[in-house]
Write a protein that holds these residues in place. Sequence first.
Motif, PDB file in Angstrom:
ATOM      1  N   GLN A  98     -23.054  -9.888 -36.098  1.00 59.97           N
ATOM      2  CA  GLN A  98     -22.963 -10.522 -37.421  1.00 59.97           C
ATOM      3  C   GLN A  98     -24.283 -10.483 -38.182  1.00 59.97           C
ATOM      4  N   LYS A  99     -25.386 -10.418 -37.459  1.00 62.67           N
ATOM      5  CA  LYS A  99     -26.697 -10.358 -38.114  1.00 62.67           C
ATOM      6  C   LYS A  99     -27.093  -8.933 -38.482  1.00 62.67           C
ATOM      7  N   GLY A 100     -26.310  -7.949 -38.032  1.00 63.28           N
ATOM      8  CA  GLY A 100     -26.570  -6.563 -38.386  1.00 63.28           C
ATOM      9  C   GLY A 100     -27.339  -5.759 -37.360  1.00 63.28           C
ATOM     10  N   HIS A 101     -27.548  -6.313 -36.164  1.00 63.76           N
ATOM     11  CA  HIS A 101     -28.259  -5.602 -35.103  1.00 63.76           C
ATOM     12  C   HIS A 101     -27.287  -4.726 -34.321  1.00 63.76           C
ATOM     13  N   VAL A 102     -27.710  -3.517 -34.002  1.00 68.55           N
ATOM     14  CA  VAL A 102     -26.876  -2.610 -33.211  1.00 68.55           C
ATOM     15  C   VAL A 102     -26.762  -3.152 -31.797  1.00 68.55           C
ATOM     16  N   LEU A 103     -25.521  -3.375 -31.361  1.00 67.51           N
ATOM     17  CA  LEU A 103     -25.245  -3.864 -30.010  1.00 67.51           C
ATOM     18  C   LEU A 103     -24.679  -2.777 -29.114  1.00 67.51           C
ATOM     19  N   VAL A 104     -23.893  -1.870 -29.685  1.00 68.27           N
ATOM     20  CA  VAL A 104     -23.132  -0.907 -28.889  1.00 68.27           C
ATOM     21  C   VAL A 104     -23.284   0.496 -29.460  1.00 68.27           C
ATOM     22  N   LEU A 105     -23.541   1.456 -28.570  1.00 68.07           N
ATOM     23  CA  LEU A 105     -23.491   2.872 -28.905  1.00 68.07           C
ATOM     24  C   LEU A 105     -22.534   3.544 -27.926  1.00 68.07           C
ATOM     25  N   GLU A 106     -21.382   3.913 -28.406  1.00 65.29           N
ATOM     26  CA  GLU A 106     -20.375   4.614 -27.609  1.00 65.29           C
ATOM     27  C   GLU A 106     -20.460   6.086 -27.973  1.00 65.29           C
ATOM     28  N   LEU A 107     -21.232   6.842 -27.220  1.00 66.07           N
ATOM     29  CA  LEU A 107     -21.457   8.252 -27.520  1.00 66.07           C
ATOM     30  C   LEU A 107     -20.911   9.157 -26.426  1.00 66.07           C
ATOM     31  N   ASP A 108     -19.955   8.660 -25.657  1.00 62.67           N
ATOM     32  CA  ASP A 108     -19.383   9.454 -24.585  1.00 62.67           C
ATOM     33  C   ASP A 108     -18.573  10.622 -25.155  1.00 62.67           C
ATOM     34  N   ASN A 109     -18.670  11.752 -24.464  1.00 64.75           N
ATOM     35  CA  ASN A 109     -17.893  12.947 -24.796  1.00 64.75           C
ATOM     36  C   ASN A 109     -18.128  13.410 -26.233  1.00 64.75           C
ATOM     37  N   GLU A 110     -19.378  13.350 -26.673  1.00 65.77           N
ATOM     38  CA  GLU A 110     -19.723  13.729 -28.048  1.00 65.77           C
ATOM     39  C   GLU A 110     -20.397  15.095 -28.128  1.00 65.77           C
ATOM     40  N   THR A 111     -20.249  15.905 -27.098  1.00 65.53           N
ATOM     41  CA  THR A 111     -20.839  17.250 -27.037  1.00 65.53           C
ATOM     42  C   THR A 111     -22.351  17.237 -27.266  1.00 65.53           C
ATOM     43  N   ILE A 112     -23.004  16.153 -26.863  1.00 64.93           N
ATOM     44  CA  ILE A 112     -24.454  16.076 -26.985  1.00 64.93           C
ATOM     45  C   ILE A 112     -25.070  16.959 -25.899  1.00 64.93           C
ATOM     46  N   PHE A 113     -25.965  17.835 -26.297  1.00 71.20           N
ATOM     47  CA  PHE A 113     -26.700  18.628 -25.328  1.00 71.20           C
ATOM     48  C   PHE A 113     -28.150  18.675 -25.774  1.00 71.20           C
ATOM     49  N   ARG A 114     -29.047  18.710 -24.785  1.00 73.15           N
ATOM     50  CA  ARG A 114     -30.488  18.595 -25.047  1.00 73.15           C
ATOM     51  C   ARG A 114     -30.746  17.351 -25.877  1.00 73.15           C
ATOM     52  N   GLY A 115     -30.257  16.226 -25.413  1.00 76.44           N
ATOM     53  CA  GLY A 115     -30.191  15.049 -26.232  1.00 76.44           C
ATOM     54  C   GLY A 115     -31.380  14.168 -26.426  1.00 76.44           C
ATOM     55  N   LEU A 116     -31.974  13.628 -25.418  1.00 70.79           N
ATOM     56  CA  LEU A 116     -32.893  12.507 -25.597  1.00 70.79           C
ATOM     57  C   LEU A 116     -34.345  12.879 -25.345  1.00 70.79           C
ATOM     58  N   GLU A 117     -34.786  14.019 -25.875  1.00 68.58           N
ATOM     59  CA  GLU A 117     -36.176  14.423 -25.668  1.00 68.58           C
ATOM     60  C   GLU A 117     -37.160  13.504 -26.390  1.00 68.58           C
ATOM     61  N   ASN A 118     -36.794  13.039 -27.580  1.00 66.39           N
ATOM     62  CA  ASN A 118     -37.662  12.162 -28.362  1.00 66.39           C
ATOM     63  C   ASN A 118     -36.871  10.911 -28.731  1.00 66.39           C
ATOM     64  N   PRO A 119     -36.655  10.037 -27.757  1.00 69.35           N
ATOM     65  CA  PRO A 119     -35.716   8.925 -27.950  1.00 69.35           C
ATOM     66  C   PRO A 119     -36.336   7.639 -28.495  1.00 69.35           C
ATOM     67  N   THR A 120     -37.482   7.718 -29.173  1.00 75.21           N
ATOM     68  CA  THR A 120     -38.147   6.486 -29.603  1.00 75.21           C
ATOM     69  C   THR A 120     -37.249   5.626 -30.490  1.00 75.21           C
ATOM     70  N   SER A 121     -36.431   6.253 -31.324  1.00 72.12           N
ATOM     71  CA  SER A 121     -35.541   5.459 -32.186  1.00 72.12           C
ATOM     72  C   SER A 121     -34.502   4.703 -31.352  1.00 72.12           C
ATOM     73  N   LEU A 122     -34.098   5.272 -30.233  1.00 67.66           N
ATOM     74  CA  LEU A 122     -33.168   4.574 -29.338  1.00 67.66           C
ATOM     75  C   LEU A 122     -33.827   3.323 -28.770  1.00 67.66           C
ATOM     76  N   PHE A 123     -35.082   3.423 -28.379  1.00 68.86           N
ATOM     77  CA  PHE A 123     -35.766   2.286 -27.767  1.00 68.86           C
ATOM     78  C   PHE A 123     -36.140   1.208 -28.769  1.00 68.86           C
ATOM     79  N   ASP A 124     -36.106   1.548 -30.048  1.00 68.40           N
ATOM     80  CA  ASP A 124     -36.355   0.549 -31.086  1.00 68.40           C
ATOM     81  C   ASP A 124     -35.108  -0.286 -31.396  1.00 68.40           C
ATOM     82  N   LEU A 125     -33.971   0.090 -30.829  1.00 72.91           N
ATOM     83  CA  LEU A 125     -32.739  -0.703 -30.979  1.00 72.91           C
ATOM     84  C   LEU A 125     -32.781  -1.832 -29.934  1.00 72.91           C
ATOM     85  N   GLN A 126     -33.617  -2.805 -30.167  1.00 72.22           N
ATOM     86  CA  GLN A 126     -33.946  -3.839 -29.191  1.00 72.22           C
ATOM     87  C   GLN A 126     -32.790  -4.778 -28.855  1.00 72.22           C
TER      88      GLN A 126
END
Length: 132
Positions: A62-90
């Motif tokens: 309700q406050k607008g913070h990302v709680l869930v990322l459902e990225l299963d089976n999304e054809t992601i390849f070579r994905g998380l080399e620079n994942p700093t934005s992921l880690f900022d989703l506190q």
Amino acid sequence: MKISLLLQLSFITMLVVLFLINFPVYGHCLGDQKALLLKLKNGLTFDSSLSTKLWPGVSCDQKGHVLVLELDNETIFRGLENPTSLFDLQYLEKLNLAYNHLNSIPMELSRLTKLTFLDLSNVALKLESGDL
């Protein structure tokens, strides 16, 4: 007969209102959270023509913070080399990367202190010759 129908509609309306009050409204993310998601998306390599839920797989509280990322089976390849934005989703509590092809699993996932669910099932890891 009309009174009975009116009572039923009133009861249903009351249940819907109670449901909406007690459960978070998803999908309304804060601007900074949207910027982090866009940065994460731009850092992923995936086949956008096969992507079905890269954005619908995102849920915010309700406050607008990302709680869930459902990225299963999304054809992601070579994905998380620079994942700093992921880690900022506190506020992230659930991350599902199942059925994708990643080069590595970042050790920095431990920075997501609210993460209670991590699905890496059937993730294909591409190891470099120096990784063995």
